[in-house]
Design a protein around this motif. Structure first.
Motif, mmCIF file in Angstrom:
data_model
loop_
_atom_site.group_PDB
_atom_site.id
_atom_site.type_symbol
_atom_site.label_atom_id
_atom_site.label_comp_id
_atom_site.label_asym_id
_atom_site.label_seq_id
_atom_site.Cartn_x
_atom_site.Cartn_y
_atom_site.Cartn_z
ATOM 1 N N MET A 56 0.844 -1.186 0.000
ATOM 2 C CA MET A 56 0.000 0.000 0.000
ATOM 3 C C MET A 56 0.884 1.242 0.000
ATOM 4 O O MET A 56 1.807 1.352 0.809
ATOM 5 C CB MET A 56 -0.897 0.004 1.237
ATOM 6 N N PRO A 57 0.626 2.205 -0.908
ATOM 7 C CA PRO A 57 1.434 3.434 -0.921
ATOM 8 C C PRO A 57 1.278 4.204 0.380
ATOM 9 O O PRO A 57 0.280 4.075 1.091
ATOM 10 C CB PRO A 57 0.838 4.224 -2.096
ATOM 11 N N GLU A 58 2.296 5.002 0.699
ATOM 12 C CA GLU A 58 2.219 5.850 1.882
ATOM 13 C C GLU A 58 1.049 6.819 1.735
ATOM 14 O O GLU A 58 0.818 7.374 0.656
ATOM 15 C CB GLU A 58 3.520 6.627 2.047
ATOM 16 N N ALA A 59 0.286 7.009 2.812
ATOM 17 C CA ALA A 59 -0.883 7.883 2.760
ATOM 18 C C ALA A 59 -0.472 9.315 2.456
ATOM 19 O O ALA A 59 0.429 9.868 3.097
ATOM 20 C CB ALA A 59 -1.638 7.825 4.090
ATOM 21 N N LEU A 60 -1.120 9.913 1.479
ATOM 22 C CA LEU A 60 -0.841 11.292 1.093
ATOM 23 C C LEU A 60 -1.734 12.245 1.871
ATOM 24 O O LEU A 60 -2.840 11.887 2.282
ATOM 25 C CB LEU A 60 -1.079 11.471 -0.406
ATOM 26 N N ASN A 61 -1.265 13.478 2.061
ATOM 27 C CA ASN A 61 -2.113 14.483 2.695
ATOM 28 C C ASN A 61 -3.043 15.084 1.643
ATOM 29 O O ASN A 61 -2.973 14.741 0.457
ATOM 30 C CB ASN A 61 -1.274 15.556 3.398
ATOM 31 N N VAL A 62 -3.913 15.987 2.072
ATOM 32 C CA VAL A 62 -4.948 16.510 1.182
ATOM 33 C C VAL A 62 -4.348 17.201 -0.045
ATOM 34 O O VAL A 62 -4.798 16.977 -1.186
ATOM 35 C CB VAL A 62 -5.887 17.466 1.942
ATOM 36 N N ASP A 63 -3.333 18.024 0.162
ATOM 37 C CA ASP A 63 -2.719 18.715 -0.976
ATOM 38 C C ASP A 63 -2.077 17.723 -1.946
ATOM 39 O O ASP A 63 -2.164 17.882 -3.173
ATOM 40 C CB ASP A 63 -1.679 19.728 -0.493
ATOM 41 N N GLN A 64 -1.434 16.714 -1.413
ATOM 42 C CA GLN A 64 -0.821 15.698 -2.267
ATOM 43 C C GLN A 64 -1.890 14.892 -3.015
ATOM 44 O O GLN A 64 -1.704 14.517 -4.176
ATOM 45 C CB GLN A 64 0.048 14.769 -1.428
ATOM 46 N N LEU A 65 -3.013 14.644 -2.346
ATOM 47 C CA LEU A 65 -4.108 13.927 -2.994
ATOM 48 C C LEU A 65 -4.704 14.747 -4.138
ATOM 49 O O LEU A 65 -5.064 14.203 -5.190
ATOM 50 C CB LEU A 65 -5.196 13.578 -1.974
ATOM 51 N N LYS A 66 -4.792 16.059 -3.941
ATOM 52 C CA LYS A 66 -5.285 16.924 -5.017
ATOM 53 C C LYS A 66 -4.361 16.845 -6.228
ATOM 54 O O LYS A 66 -4.823 16.785 -7.376
ATOM 55 C CB LYS A 66 -5.379 18.373 -4.525
ATOM 56 N N ALA A 67 -3.059 16.835 -5.984
ATOM 57 C CA ALA A 67 -2.087 16.733 -7.075
ATOM 58 C C ALA A 67 -2.189 15.378 -7.773
ATOM 59 O O ALA A 67 -2.097 15.285 -9.004
ATOM 60 C CB ALA A 67 -0.677 16.947 -6.543
ATOM 61 N N LYS A 68 -2.410 14.327 -6.981
ATOM 62 C CA LYS A 68 -2.550 12.990 -7.561
ATOM 63 C C LYS A 68 -3.834 12.908 -8.390
ATOM 64 O O LYS A 68 -3.839 12.301 -9.482
ATOM 65 C CB LYS A 68 -2.563 11.939 -6.455
ATOM 66 N N ALA A 69 -4.899 13.514 -7.907
ATOM 67 C CA ALA A 69 -6.161 13.522 -8.653
ATOM 68 C C ALA A 69 -5.992 14.234 -9.992
ATOM 69 O O ALA A 69 -6.595 13.843 -11.004
ATOM 70 C CB ALA A 69 -7.263 14.181 -7.830
ATOM 71 N N LEU A 70 -5.182 15.274 -9.997
ATOM 72 C CA LEU A 70 -4.912 15.995 -11.250
ATOM 73 C C LEU A 70 -4.190 15.073 -12.242
ATOM 74 O O LEU A 70 -4.529 15.055 -13.444
ATOM 75 C CB LEU A 70 -4.070 17.231 -10.971
ATOM 76 N N GLU A 71 -3.213 14.301 -11.754
ATOM 77 C CA GLU A 71 -2.532 13.332 -12.615
ATOM 78 C C GLU A 71 -3.526 12.349 -13.223
ATOM 79 O O GLU A 71 -3.460 12.019 -14.415
ATOM 80 C CB GLU A 71 -1.498 12.542 -11.818
ATOM 81 N N ILE A 72 -4.428 11.874 -12.378
ATOM 82 C CA ILE A 72 -5.399 10.877 -12.829
ATOM 83 C C ILE A 72 -6.363 11.481 -13.841
ATOM 84 O O ILE A 72 -6.699 10.850 -14.852
ATOM 85 C CB ILE A 72 -6.143 10.282 -11.618
ATOM 86 N N ARG A 73 -6.788 12.712 -13.604
ATOM 87 C CA ARG A 73 -7.686 13.363 -14.563
ATOM 88 C C ARG A 73 -7.024 13.489 -15.941
ATOM 89 O O ARG A 73 -7.659 13.281 -16.976
ATOM 90 C CB ARG A 73 -8.119 14.735 -14.037
ATOM 91 N N LYS A 74 -5.761 13.832 -15.942
ATOM 92 C CA LYS A 74 -5.058 13.949 -17.215
ATOM 93 C C LYS A 74 -4.974 12.601 -17.918
ATOM 94 O O LYS A 74 -5.162 12.505 -19.146
ATOM 95 C CB LYS A 74 -3.660 14.532 -16.986
ATOM 96 N N LEU A 75 -4.699 11.551 -17.162
ATOM 97 C CA LEU A 75 -4.637 10.217 -17.757
ATOM 98 C C LEU A 75 -5.989 9.800 -18.326
ATOM 99 O O LEU A 75 -6.056 9.186 -19.402
ATOM 100 C CB LEU A 75 -4.170 9.199 -16.720
#
Length: 280
Positions: A1-20
């Motif tokens: 399991m990946p290390e839990a991200l904080n809210v700001d990091q999750l927002k950045a990850k969501a942006l990556e996923i949206r682009k994909l």
């Protein structure tokens, strides 16, 4: 399991996923980008916020938490999140919907490791999730099962049979997430079958229910924390979202805020990717 991200990091990850999501559906020339975009924040939090126990190297671990995407047509969000989590190479999901690709237009557990259920026949996912949750109790396992439905499929009778069964068996290890983006294939859900407010309906079956803005990562994280803390009954999160969230202004300019079951053109995809980058 990946290390839990904080809210700001999750927002950045969501942006990556949206682009994909945009890239793979445009490359495929088919798919459901808008349905995937609405669900992106919740799926991101589940896989990267520390809410699910999973091991990408041991996808059949009997103690793993489960996620069932009942709205299987939104699989671009699932494939993108799983790829970034390490289940498979990101470049592979660019074969979405291509002949012979395991990245089919709906999840197929027989062809892709880490997929918990073959979904796409709407209304069935929660019943499968109830089965997993009952199985955990029978086997004395501590895993949690999450299931995401669309709001359109909440009109299916099988969903409500599953809701009733989950309360009967006191499935505190089950969480339903309703991605209430307001649309389904043929139009606005309120026009097709107006279910009004989901929270009081589900609560009447004895569930613990929250209603949130599902495109607000802080609210998503808080809701998942509260859901995991409830262990004496099943929990539900009514996640009010916008279909095509992140690029909705561009879809509005196209004159179609539903944009169901069709990819962005290459020109529009380029605009969308640039728009997302500017909005970050």
């Amino acid at each position: 399991m990946p290390e839990a991200l904080n809210v700001d990091q999750l927002k950045a990850k969501a942006l990556e996923i949206r682009k994909l999501i945009i890239e793979i559906t445009t490359e495929a020339g088919s798919g459901h980008p808008s349905s995937s975009l609405s669900a992106c924040d919740v799926v991101t939090a589940l896989y990267f916020g520390g809410f699910m126990n999973f091991d990408v190297k041991n996808t059949t671990d009997p103690n793993r938490d489960r996620f069932i995407l009942s709205k299987g047509h939104a699989c671009p969000v699932l494939y993108s999140a799983m790829a970034l989590a390490g289940y498979f190479p990101v470049k592979e999901i660019m074969t979405l919907r291509k002949l012979g690709s395991p990245y089919e237009g709906h999840p197929n557990m027989k062809r892709l490791r880490g997929i918990e259920a073959s979904t796409g026949s709407l209304g069935q996912g929660l019943s499968l999730a109830v089965g997993h949750a009952i199985g955990a109790k029978m086997d004395k396992k501590g895993y949690h099962t999450f299931c995401m439905t669309g709001d359109g499929e909440m009109g299916e009778g099988q969903v409500w049979e599953a809701i009733a069964s989950a309360e009967k068996y006191k499935l505190g290890n089950l969480t339903l997430i309703v991605d209430q983006n307001g649309f389904q294939q043929t139009g606005a859900t309120k026009d097709v079958l107006d279910m009004l407010q989901f929270q009081p309906k589900i609560e009447s079956f004895g569930w613990h229910v929250q209603t949130i803005n599902g495109n607000d990562m802080s609210q998503v994280v808080d809701a998942l924390k509260k859901a995991k803390a409830v262990t004496d009954r099943p929990t539900a999160i009514v996640s009010k979202t916008q279909k095509g969230f992140g690029i909705l202004p561009l879809l509005e300019a196209e004159g179609d805020i539903n944009y169901h079951g069709k990819p962005l053109s290459k020109a529009l995809a380029e605009k969308a990717l640039a728009f997302l980058s500017q909005s970050a």
